[in-house]
Design an enzyme around this catalytic site. Structure first.
Site, PDB file in Angstrom:
ATOM      1  N   LYS A  84      34.594 -16.065  10.562  1.00 56.80           N
ATOM      2  CA  LYS A  84      33.579 -16.213   9.515  1.00 56.80           C
ATOM      3  C   LYS A  84      33.341 -17.689   9.240  1.00 56.80           C
ATOM      4  O   LYS A  84      34.205 -18.554   9.464  1.00 56.80           O
ATOM      5  CB  LYS A  84      33.999 -15.504   8.226  1.00 56.80           C
ATOM      6  CG  LYS A  84      35.206 -16.092   7.481  1.00 56.80           C
ATOM      7  CD  LYS A  84      34.875 -17.249   6.569  1.00 56.80           C
ATOM      8  CE  LYS A  84      36.125 -17.923   6.007  1.00 56.80           C
ATOM      9  NZ  LYS A  84      35.826 -19.202   5.317  1.00 56.80           N
TER      10      LYS A  84
ATOM     11  N   PRO B 148      40.424 -20.155  16.035  1.00 52.27           N
ATOM     12  CA  PRO B 148      41.458 -21.155  15.763  1.00 52.27           C
ATOM     13  C   PRO B 148      42.314 -20.788  14.558  1.00 52.27           C
ATOM     14  O   PRO B 148      41.824 -20.197  13.586  1.00 52.27           O
ATOM     15  CB  PRO B 148      40.660 -22.431  15.485  1.00 52.27           C
ATOM     16  CG  PRO B 148      39.346 -22.211  16.155  1.00 52.27           C
ATOM     17  CD  PRO B 148      39.078 -20.747  16.053  1.00 52.27           C
ATOM     18  N   VAL B 149      43.583 -21.118  14.629  1.00 49.66           N
ATOM     19  CA  VAL B 149      44.510 -20.870  13.527  1.00 49.66           C
ATOM     20  C   VAL B 149      44.361 -22.001  12.507  1.00 49.66           C
ATOM     21  O   VAL B 149      44.282 -23.174  12.868  1.00 49.66           O
ATOM     22  CB  VAL B 149      45.964 -20.812  14.056  1.00 49.66           C
ATOM     23  CG1 VAL B 149      46.945 -20.580  12.912  1.00 49.66           C
ATOM     24  CG2 VAL B 149      46.090 -19.709  15.111  1.00 49.66           C
TER      25      VAL B 149
ATOM     26  N   ASP C 148      39.351 -12.934   2.361  1.00 42.17           N
ATOM     27  CA  ASP C 148      38.339 -12.858   3.406  1.00 42.17           C
ATOM     28  C   ASP C 148      38.416 -11.577   4.233  1.00 42.17           C
ATOM     29  O   ASP C 148      37.557 -11.340   5.082  1.00 42.17           O
ATOM     30  CB  ASP C 148      38.475 -14.050   4.364  1.00 42.17           C
ATOM     31  CG  ASP C 148      38.184 -15.381   3.694  1.00 42.17           C
ATOM     32  OD1 ASP C 148      37.374 -15.403   2.744  1.00 42.17           O
ATOM     33  OD2 ASP C 148      38.754 -16.408   4.122  1.00 42.17           O
TER      34      ASP C 148
END
Length: 308
Positions: free
Chosen positions: A15, A103-104, A145
């Site tokens: 997102k 991606p973390v 989220d």
């Protein structure tokens, strides 16, 4: 009689926040938010199988730092599975395999995507048929989220972001994502914001953004983008501000911090323009970039590969 599947695979998107407006901390410590989420074409894929005990295994794209993702019961996908089982009064567990393309700690809600994917996958694996309302309620207990990762598309988020309402979006948007090797702490971003903006106004979404989404014009959308955390992130990390300048110099219509960072986003006019901007960013030394479409669907079951 239909037999239950032996495994289920679900894809869930990253997102971004087209607007992120942040209010003063509530009594529970959370900040009230007014945000517009958009799901973009960057994904985590999750596969579940019935097992005697909970476990998770991880794989990922080259820019994903898997060392920062727990592979124990602390993993949010396992927590999601346990929450779903508990809700239905079940004593069941599963083996979870995650391939991460998000991606973390990049401000793109990769962990939330995994939680949403686990809810959908295990609901299908166990044939629970949980209502959308109840899945969203479970998702909200796991993270702000997570409900949006179920819904996808473009949506308004309120409360602490967990209350989601889909929006009309007539655009076919393209973004270039510039990833960072070094993460940013979300709590520190909010702490910096509270220090710099001690009395913020009540967070609201601007009508100009809603109009831009309904109209589908990139220039109008560029004028309406905003992120209250961007200034504090760029102050803490001048390299991100420099990356934003590089993207604008490369021809992007707008630059925007993704969530609490550190991914920087560049709005483009179409797919060809996005590829051009991405190529110019690479030429300028930004080797971790990707061009992605938006909006895309939320967590959804992948078709089963046919057996040969």
């Amino acid at each position: 009689m239909t037999l239950p599947p032996d495994q289920v695979s679900v894809r869930a998107p990253a997102k971004i926040n087209l607007q992120l407006r942040v209010g003063a901390p509530r009594s529970d410590g959370f900040h009230p938010l007014a945000t517009v989420y958009q799901a973009v074409g960057l994904y985590d894929d999750l596969t579940v199988r019935e097992a005697a005990e909970w476990s998770v295994s991880l794989a990922g794209d080259e820019w994903v730092d898997l060392s920062a993702v727990p592979d124990t019961g602390e993993n949010i996908a396992i927590r999601a599975g346990r929450a779903l089982a508990a809700y239905h009064g079940l004593e069941r567990s599963a083996r979870i395999e995650i391939r991460k393309g998000i991606p973390v700690a990049g401000g793109m809600a990769g962990g939330s995507a995994d939680a949403a994917a686990a809810l959908v996958a295990l609901d299908r694996l166990w044939d629970l048929r949980t209502s959308d309302h109840d899945l969203l309620a479970l998702a909200a207990t796991l993270g702000s989220d997570v409900p949006f990762a179920l819904v996808g598309g473009t949506a308004v988020g309120s409360g602490r972001g967990e209350l989601v309402e889909p929006l009309t979006d007539h655009g076919e948007w393209w973004w270039v994502c510039r990833f960072s090797q070094e993460g940013l702490s979300t709590p520190k971003m909010y702490a910096d914001y509270d220090r710099d903006v001690p009395c913020p106004p009540e967070p609201v979404i601007e009508e100009a953004l809603l109009d831009a989404l309904a109209g589908g014009d990139a220039e109008d959308l560029a004028d309406a983008l905003g992120n209250d955390l961007q200034a504090v992130a760029f102050a803490r990390r001048p390299d991100l501000a420099a990356a934003a300048d590089d993207g604008l110099d490369a021809g992007a219509v707008a630059a925007l911090l993704s969530g609490s960072g550190p991914t920087v986003l560049f709005l483009c006019r179409n797919a060809d323009h996005a590829r051009t901007v991405a190529g110019e960013m690479i030429a300028r030394g930004h080797d971790r970039v990707a061009a992605v479409p938006a909006p895309v669907a939320g967590a959804h079951v992948l078709p089963k590969e046919p057996k040969l």
